[in-house]
Write a protein that holds these residues in place. Structure first.
Motif, PDB file in Angstrom:
ATOM      1  N   GLY A  31      27.720  62.525  88.285  1.00 58.68           N
ATOM      2  CA  GLY A  31      29.059  62.052  87.977  1.00 58.68           C
ATOM      3  C   GLY A  31      29.363  62.087  86.490  1.00 58.68           C
ATOM      4  O   GLY A  31      28.471  62.258  85.656  1.00 58.68           O
ATOM      5  N   SER A  32      30.651  61.914  86.160  1.00 55.40           N
ATOM      6  CA  SER A  32      31.088  62.058  84.775  1.00 55.40           C
ATOM      7  C   SER A  32      30.527  60.969  83.869  1.00 55.40           C
ATOM      8  O   SER A  32      30.176  61.237  82.717  1.00 55.40           O
ATOM      9  CB  SER A  32      32.617  62.045  84.717  1.00 55.40           C
ATOM     10  OG  SER A  32      33.130  60.845  85.252  1.00 55.40           O
ATOM     11  N   ILE A  33      30.441  59.743  84.360  1.00 57.79           N
ATOM     12  CA  ILE A  33      29.923  58.658  83.519  1.00 57.79           C
ATOM     13  C   ILE A  33      28.455  58.901  83.197  1.00 57.79           C
ATOM     14  O   ILE A  33      28.012  58.743  82.049  1.00 57.79           O
ATOM     15  CB  ILE A  33      30.116  57.295  84.218  1.00 57.79           C
ATOM     16  CG1 ILE A  33      31.616  56.994  84.371  1.00 57.79           C
ATOM     17  CG2 ILE A  33      29.425  56.185  83.419  1.00 57.79           C
ATOM     18  CD1 ILE A  33      31.906  55.713  85.090  1.00 57.79           C
ATOM     19  N   ALA A  34      27.691  59.300  84.213  1.00 56.44           N
ATOM     20  CA  ALA A  34      26.270  59.569  83.998  1.00 56.44           C
ATOM     21  C   ALA A  34      26.091  60.745  83.047  1.00 56.44           C
ATOM     22  O   ALA A  34      25.194  60.737  82.198  1.00 56.44           O
ATOM     23  CB  ALA A  34      25.577  59.857  85.328  1.00 56.44           C
ATOM     24  N   TRP A  35      26.952  61.761  83.165  1.00 56.02           N
ATOM     25  CA  TRP A  35      26.842  62.932  82.276  1.00 56.02           C
ATOM     26  C   TRP A  35      27.077  62.510  80.833  1.00 56.02           C
ATOM     27  O   TRP A  35      26.304  62.856  79.938  1.00 56.02           O
ATOM     28  CB  TRP A  35      27.855  63.991  82.677  1.00 56.02           C
ATOM     29  CG  TRP A  35      27.763  65.240  81.850  1.00 56.02           C
ATOM     30  CD1 TRP A  35      27.001  66.340  82.092  1.00 56.02           C
ATOM     31  CD2 TRP A  35      28.447  65.506  80.615  1.00 56.02           C
ATOM     32  NE1 TRP A  35      27.161  67.271  81.102  1.00 56.02           N
ATOM     33  CE2 TRP A  35      28.038  66.796  80.182  1.00 56.02           C
ATOM     34  CE3 TRP A  35      29.353  64.785  79.848  1.00 56.02           C
ATOM     35  CZ2 TRP A  35      28.522  67.360  79.009  1.00 56.02           C
ATOM     36  CZ3 TRP A  35      29.833  65.354  78.677  1.00 56.02           C
ATOM     37  CH2 TRP A  35      29.424  66.628  78.277  1.00 56.02           C
ATOM     38  N   ALA A 159      27.074  76.712  76.539  1.00 52.84           N
ATOM     39  CA  ALA A 159      26.640  76.629  77.927  1.00 52.84           C
ATOM     40  C   ALA A 159      26.618  75.191  78.417  1.00 52.84           C
ATOM     41  O   ALA A 159      26.966  74.908  79.568  1.00 52.84           O
ATOM     42  CB  ALA A 159      25.258  77.267  78.085  1.00 52.84           C
ATOM     43  N   ALA A 160      26.212  74.263  77.540  1.00 46.13           N
ATOM     44  CA  ALA A 160      26.169  72.850  77.925  1.00 46.13           C
ATOM     45  C   ALA A 160      27.571  72.337  78.253  1.00 46.13           C
ATOM     46  O   ALA A 160      27.775  71.664  79.274  1.00 46.13           O
ATOM     47  CB  ALA A 160      25.552  72.019  76.808  1.00 46.13           C
ATOM     48  N   PHE A 161      28.539  72.653  77.400  1.00 47.71           N
ATOM     49  CA  PHE A 161      29.881  72.159  77.639  1.00 47.71           C
ATOM     50  C   PHE A 161      30.582  72.938  78.747  1.00 47.71           C
ATOM     51  O   PHE A 161      31.434  72.393  79.447  1.00 47.71           O
ATOM     52  CB  PHE A 161      30.689  72.182  76.348  1.00 47.71           C
ATOM     53  CG  PHE A 161      30.259  71.110  75.391  1.00 47.71           C
ATOM     54  CD1 PHE A 161      30.653  69.796  75.575  1.00 47.71           C
ATOM     55  CD2 PHE A 161      29.417  71.402  74.334  1.00 47.71           C
ATOM     56  CE1 PHE A 161      30.238  68.792  74.709  1.00 47.71           C
ATOM     57  CE2 PHE A 161      28.994  70.408  73.466  1.00 47.71           C
ATOM     58  CZ  PHE A 161      29.402  69.092  73.651  1.00 47.71           C
ATOM     59  N   ASP A 162      30.206  74.209  78.932  1.00 45.97           N
ATOM     60  CA  ASP A 162      30.754  74.966  80.056  1.00 45.97           C
ATOM     61  C   ASP A 162      30.248  74.389  81.372  1.00 45.97           C
ATOM     62  O   ASP A 162      30.985  74.351  82.367  1.00 45.97           O
ATOM     63  CB  ASP A 162      30.364  76.443  79.942  1.00 45.97           C
ATOM     64  CG  ASP A 162      30.979  77.282  81.058  1.00 45.97           C
ATOM     65  OD1 ASP A 162      32.220  77.342  81.122  1.00 45.97           O
ATOM     66  OD2 ASP A 162      30.212  77.860  81.846  1.00 45.97           O
ATOM     67  N   ALA A 163      28.996  73.932  81.392  1.00 48.39           N
ATOM     68  CA  ALA A 163      28.460  73.282  82.601  1.00 48.39           C
ATOM     69  C   ALA A 163      29.266  72.041  82.928  1.00 48.39           C
ATOM     70  O   ALA A 163      29.557  71.750  84.089  1.00 48.39           O
ATOM     71  CB  ALA A 163      26.988  72.937  82.407  1.00 48.39           C
ATOM     72  N   ARG A 164      29.613  71.288  81.896  1.00 51.83           N
ATOM     73  CA  ARG A 164      30.427  70.096  82.093  1.00 51.83           C
ATOM     74  C   ARG A 164      31.803  70.457  82.631  1.00 51.83           C
ATOM     75  O   ARG A 164      32.310  69.828  83.574  1.00 51.83           O
ATOM     76  CB  ARG A 164      30.549  69.344  80.771  1.00 51.83           C
ATOM     77  CG  ARG A 164      31.552  68.211  80.773  1.00 51.83           C
ATOM     78  CD  ARG A 164      31.160  67.152  81.749  1.00 51.83           C
ATOM     79  NE  ARG A 164      32.100  66.052  81.757  1.00 51.83           N
ATOM     80  CZ  ARG A 164      32.090  65.086  82.648  1.00 51.83           C
ATOM     81  NH1 ARG A 164      31.180  65.093  83.602  1.00 51.83           N
ATOM     82  NH2 ARG A 164      32.969  64.108  82.604  1.00 51.83           N
TER      83      ARG A 164
END
Length: 264
Positions: A31-35, A159-164
Protein backbone atom coordinates in the motif's frame (compact mmCIF):
# COMPACT_ATOMS: atom_id res chain seq x y z
CA UNK A 1 45.43 7.25 -2.73
CA UNK A 2 43.42 8.91 0.05
CA UNK A 3 40.37 10.06 -1.86
CA UNK A 4 37.88 7.53 -3.22
CA UNK A 5 38.01 7.06 -6.97
CA UNK A 6 35.08 8.65 -8.76
CA UNK A 7 34.18 5.37 -10.40
CA UNK A 8 34.05 3.66 -7.01
CA UNK A 9 31.84 6.41 -5.61
CA UNK A 10 29.40 6.08 -8.47
CA UNK A 11 29.42 2.30 -8.17
CA UNK A 12 28.51 2.71 -4.48
CA UNK A 13 25.69 5.08 -5.46
CA UNK A 14 24.50 2.52 -7.98
CA UNK A 15 24.35 -0.16 -5.29
CA UNK A 16 22.41 2.19 -3.01
CA UNK A 17 20.05 3.05 -5.86
CA UNK A 18 19.28 -0.59 -6.66
CA UNK A 19 18.73 -1.29 -2.96
CA UNK A 20 16.21 1.54 -2.90
CA UNK A 21 14.48 0.11 -5.98
CA UNK A 22 14.22 -3.32 -4.30
CA UNK A 23 12.77 -1.82 -1.12
CA UNK A 24 10.36 0.27 -3.19
CA UNK A 25 9.14 -2.76 -5.14
CA UNK A 26 8.59 -4.85 -2.01
CA UNK A 27 6.85 -2.07 -0.11
CA UNK A 28 4.58 -1.17 -3.03
CA UNK A 29 2.69 -4.42 -2.48
CA UNK A 30 1.62 -3.31 0.98
CA UNK A 31 0.00 0.00 0.00
CA UNK A 32 0.90 3.66 -0.42
CA UNK A 33 1.46 4.39 3.28
CA UNK A 34 3.79 1.42 3.66
CA UNK A 35 5.66 2.43 0.49
CA UNK A 36 6.20 5.99 1.71
CA UNK A 37 7.28 4.84 5.17
CA UNK A 38 9.69 2.23 3.78
CA UNK A 39 11.35 4.61 1.31
CA UNK A 40 11.70 7.42 3.87
CA UNK A 41 13.10 4.99 6.45
CA UNK A 42 15.56 3.51 3.94
CA UNK A 43 16.82 6.94 2.87
CA UNK A 44 17.09 8.19 6.46
CA UNK A 45 18.94 5.12 7.70
CA UNK A 46 21.17 4.53 4.69
CA UNK A 47 22.02 8.12 3.73
CA UNK A 48 21.83 10.02 7.03
CA UNK A 49 22.21 7.74 10.05
CA UNK A 50 24.84 5.23 8.86
CA UNK A 51 27.35 7.86 7.62
CA UNK A 52 27.19 9.46 11.08
CA UNK A 53 27.96 6.19 12.90
CA UNK A 54 31.24 4.33 13.19
CA UNK A 55 30.46 2.80 9.80
CA UNK A 56 30.79 6.28 8.20
CA UNK A 57 29.23 5.10 4.98
CA UNK A 58 26.07 4.22 3.11
CA UNK A 59 25.60 0.48 2.42
CA UNK A 60 27.04 0.86 -1.07
CA UNK A 61 30.03 2.83 0.20
CA UNK A 62 30.65 0.24 2.90
CA UNK A 63 30.70 -2.57 0.33
CA UNK A 64 33.25 -0.68 -1.76
CA UNK A 65 35.49 0.24 1.20
CA UNK A 66 35.01 4.00 1.18
CA UNK A 67 33.69 6.34 3.86
CA UNK A 68 32.48 9.90 4.54
CA UNK A 69 34.54 12.21 6.76
CA UNK A 70 34.90 15.85 7.68
CA UNK A 71 37.56 18.06 6.09
CA UNK A 72 40.20 16.86 8.57
CA UNK A 73 39.26 13.20 8.31
CA UNK A 74 37.08 13.27 11.42
CA UNK A 75 33.79 11.40 11.79
CA UNK A 76 30.81 13.62 11.00
CA UNK A 77 27.78 13.97 13.23
CA UNK A 78 24.13 13.35 12.47
CA UNK A 79 23.42 17.03 11.76
CA UNK A 80 26.17 17.32 9.14
CA UNK A 81 25.18 13.98 7.64
CA UNK A 82 21.61 15.26 7.32
CA UNK A 83 22.91 18.47 5.75
CA UNK A 84 24.96 16.44 3.28
CA UNK A 85 21.87 14.44 2.30
CA UNK A 86 19.87 17.65 1.86
CA UNK A 87 22.59 19.04 -0.42
CA UNK A 88 22.57 15.74 -2.35
CA UNK A 89 18.98 16.49 -3.37
CA UNK A 90 20.27 19.77 -4.81
CA UNK A 91 23.00 17.81 -6.59
CA UNK A 92 20.37 15.54 -8.16
CA UNK A 93 18.41 18.60 -9.28
CA UNK A 94 21.39 19.59 -11.44
CA UNK A 95 20.80 16.38 -13.44
CA UNK A 96 23.89 14.96 -11.81
CA UNK A 97 26.34 17.67 -12.85
CA UNK A 98 27.04 18.29 -9.19
CA UNK A 99 28.42 14.75 -8.95
CA UNK A 100 30.80 15.31 -11.84
CA UNK A 101 32.37 18.25 -10.00
CA UNK A 102 34.20 15.63 -7.91
CA UNK A 103 36.27 14.78 -10.97
CA UNK A 104 38.12 18.10 -10.84
CA UNK A 105 37.81 19.73 -7.41
CA UNK A 106 41.08 19.48 -5.41
CA UNK A 107 39.63 17.20 -2.73
CA UNK A 108 37.24 15.25 -4.96
CA UNK A 109 34.17 16.93 -3.50
CA UNK A 110 30.83 16.59 -5.22
CA UNK A 111 28.45 19.54 -4.84
CA UNK A 112 26.83 18.09 -1.70
CA UNK A 113 30.25 17.41 -0.15
CA UNK A 114 31.31 20.97 -0.87
CA UNK A 115 28.16 22.38 0.72
CA UNK A 116 28.37 20.16 3.82
CA UNK A 117 32.19 20.36 4.05
CA UNK A 118 32.63 16.60 3.83
CA UNK A 119 34.95 14.26 1.95
CA UNK A 120 34.67 10.73 0.59
CA UNK A 121 37.88 8.78 1.16
CA UNK A 122 39.12 5.22 1.19
CA UNK A 123 38.22 3.35 4.36
CA UNK A 124 41.87 2.82 5.31
CA UNK A 125 42.70 6.57 5.20
CA UNK A 126 43.75 8.03 8.56
CA UNK A 127 42.57 11.49 9.69
CA UNK A 128 46.07 12.96 9.45
CA UNK A 129 46.42 11.67 5.87
CA UNK A 130 43.05 13.12 4.90
CA UNK A 131 43.81 16.53 6.43
CA UNK A 132 46.94 17.09 4.34
CA UNK A 133 45.99 15.21 1.16
CA UNK A 134 45.39 16.80 -2.22
CA UNK A 135 44.02 14.71 -5.06
CA UNK A 136 45.98 14.32 -8.32
CA UNK A 137 44.28 15.32 -11.58
CA UNK A 138 41.38 13.00 -12.32
CA UNK A 139 41.73 12.78 -16.07
CA UNK A 140 39.01 12.70 -18.67
CA UNK A 141 38.74 8.90 -18.86
CA UNK A 142 37.77 8.52 -15.23
CA UNK A 143 35.50 11.49 -15.56
CA UNK A 144 33.75 9.83 -18.50
CA UNK A 145 33.39 6.60 -16.54
CA UNK A 146 31.93 8.60 -13.70
CA UNK A 147 29.33 10.03 -16.06
CA UNK A 148 28.35 6.50 -17.09
CA UNK A 149 27.95 5.42 -13.48
CA UNK A 150 25.95 8.57 -12.82
CA UNK A 151 23.56 7.72 -15.65
CA UNK A 152 23.12 4.24 -14.22
CA UNK A 153 22.42 5.68 -10.75
CA UNK A 154 19.86 8.14 -12.06
CA UNK A 155 18.30 5.27 -14.00
CA UNK A 156 17.97 3.30 -10.78
CA UNK A 157 16.28 6.25 -9.07
CA UNK A 158 13.92 6.63 -12.01
CA UNK A 159 13.10 2.92 -11.80
CA UNK A 160 12.22 3.29 -8.11
CA UNK A 161 9.79 6.12 -8.74
CA UNK A 162 8.43 4.47 -11.89
CA UNK A 163 7.63 1.41 -9.75
CA UNK A 164 5.70 3.68 -7.43
CA UNK A 165 3.83 5.32 -10.30
CA UNK A 166 3.00 1.91 -11.80
CA UNK A 167 1.70 0.67 -8.45
CA UNK A 168 -0.58 3.68 -8.00
CA UNK A 169 -1.94 3.45 -11.55
CA UNK A 170 -2.59 -0.27 -11.17
CA UNK A 171 -4.39 0.23 -7.84
CA UNK A 172 -6.55 3.02 -9.25
CA UNK A 173 -7.42 0.97 -12.34
CA UNK A 174 -8.41 -2.02 -10.22
CA UNK A 175 -10.47 0.28 -7.98
CA UNK A 176 -12.36 1.65 -10.98
CA UNK A 177 -13.24 -1.91 -12.06
CA UNK A 178 -14.24 -2.91 -8.53
CA UNK A 179 -16.37 0.23 -8.18
CA UNK A 180 -18.28 -0.75 -11.34
CA UNK A 181 -18.92 -4.31 -10.10
CA UNK A 182 -22.26 -3.51 -8.42
CA UNK A 183 -23.57 -1.81 -11.57
CA UNK A 184 -22.30 -4.70 -13.70
CA UNK A 185 -24.26 -7.11 -11.51
CA UNK A 186 -27.41 -4.97 -11.90
CA UNK A 187 -26.99 -5.14 -15.66
CA UNK A 188 -26.52 -8.93 -15.45
CA UNK A 189 -29.71 -9.30 -13.42
CA UNK A 190 -31.63 -7.20 -15.97
CA UNK A 191 -30.32 -9.34 -18.83
CA UNK A 192 -31.46 -12.54 -17.12
CA UNK A 193 -34.86 -11.06 -16.32
CA UNK A 194 -35.34 -9.58 -19.79
CA UNK A 195 -35.88 -6.21 -18.18
CA UNK A 196 -34.72 -2.74 -19.23
CA UNK A 197 -31.06 -2.06 -18.66
CA UNK A 198 -30.54 0.12 -15.56
CA UNK A 199 -29.07 3.63 -15.69
CA UNK A 200 -25.51 4.06 -14.37
CA UNK A 201 -24.96 5.25 -10.80
CA UNK A 202 -24.57 8.95 -10.13
CA UNK A 203 -21.47 8.61 -7.95
CA UNK A 204 -18.43 7.34 -9.77
CA UNK A 205 -14.90 6.38 -8.78
CA UNK A 206 -12.66 9.51 -8.81
CA UNK A 207 -10.67 8.16 -11.75
CA UNK A 208 -13.71 7.05 -13.77
CA UNK A 209 -14.81 9.64 -16.32
CA UNK A 210 -17.92 7.74 -17.43
CA UNK A 211 -19.73 4.48 -16.70
CA UNK A 212 -22.56 3.28 -18.96
CA UNK A 213 -24.14 0.24 -20.60
CA UNK A 214 -24.49 -0.29 -24.34
CA UNK A 215 -27.59 -1.74 -26.00
CA UNK A 216 -26.00 -5.20 -26.21
CA UNK A 217 -25.36 -5.23 -22.43
CA UNK A 218 -21.68 -4.30 -22.50
CA UNK A 219 -20.64 -2.23 -19.51
CA UNK A 220 -18.09 0.43 -20.45
CA UNK A 221 -15.75 2.12 -17.99
CA UNK A 222 -14.01 5.21 -19.37
CA UNK A 223 -11.01 6.16 -17.24
CA UNK A 224 -10.09 9.77 -16.57
CA UNK A 225 -7.30 11.38 -18.55
CA UNK A 226 -5.34 11.71 -15.31
CA UNK A 227 -5.23 7.90 -15.10
CA UNK A 228 -5.21 6.62 -18.71
CA UNK A 229 -5.93 9.16 -21.48
CA UNK A 230 -8.57 7.63 -23.75
CA UNK A 231 -8.64 4.47 -21.66
CA UNK A 232 -11.68 2.20 -21.83
CA UNK A 233 -12.47 -1.04 -20.02
CA UNK A 234 -15.27 -3.13 -21.52
CA UNK A 235 -17.13 -5.82 -19.59
CA UNK A 236 -18.96 -8.01 -22.11
CA UNK A 237 -21.75 -10.34 -20.87
CA UNK A 238 -22.58 -13.83 -22.08
CA UNK A 239 -25.30 -16.15 -20.87
CA UNK A 240 -24.29 -19.39 -19.18
CA UNK A 241 -26.28 -22.13 -17.42
CA UNK A 242 -25.23 -20.53 -14.15
CA UNK A 243 -26.32 -17.00 -15.14
CA UNK A 244 -24.19 -14.29 -16.76
CA UNK A 245 -20.41 -14.49 -17.29
CA UNK A 246 -18.36 -11.40 -17.99
CA UNK A 247 -15.35 -11.05 -20.27
CA UNK A 248 -13.06 -8.09 -19.65
CA UNK A 249 -11.04 -6.25 -22.30
CA UNK A 250 -9.38 -2.85 -22.46
CA UNK A 251 -8.34 -0.17 -24.94
CA UNK A 252 -5.51 2.37 -24.56
CA UNK A 253 -4.43 0.93 -21.20
CA UNK A 254 -1.12 -0.88 -20.78
CA UNK A 255 -1.59 -4.52 -19.69
CA UNK A 256 0.58 -4.05 -16.59
CA UNK A 257 -2.12 -1.85 -15.05
CA UNK A 258 -4.95 -4.35 -15.59
CA UNK A 259 -6.17 -7.46 -13.78
CA UNK A 260 -4.97 -10.63 -15.48
CA UNK A 261 -8.42 -11.40 -16.95
CA UNK A 262 -8.48 -8.02 -18.75
CA UNK A 263 -5.15 -8.44 -20.54
CA UNK A 264 -6.54 -9.57 -23.87
Amino acid sequence: MVFAALTRRFAASLIDGFALVAISQLASRAGSIAWTAAVVAALAMGCVVLPATRIQATPGQRLLAIKVTGMDGERIGLARSGLRFAFSILTLSTLGLGFIAAAWLPKRQALHDYGARTLVVNRSAKPAEVARAEAPPMGWLNGALGVLFLCAFLGALYAAFDARRTFESRERTHAAIDDAAAYRDEVGAAILAGAALPPPPANLDPFTRALYVQADGRVVIETSDALHPGGRIVLAPSRTPQGVAWRCSALHIEPRYLPSDCRS
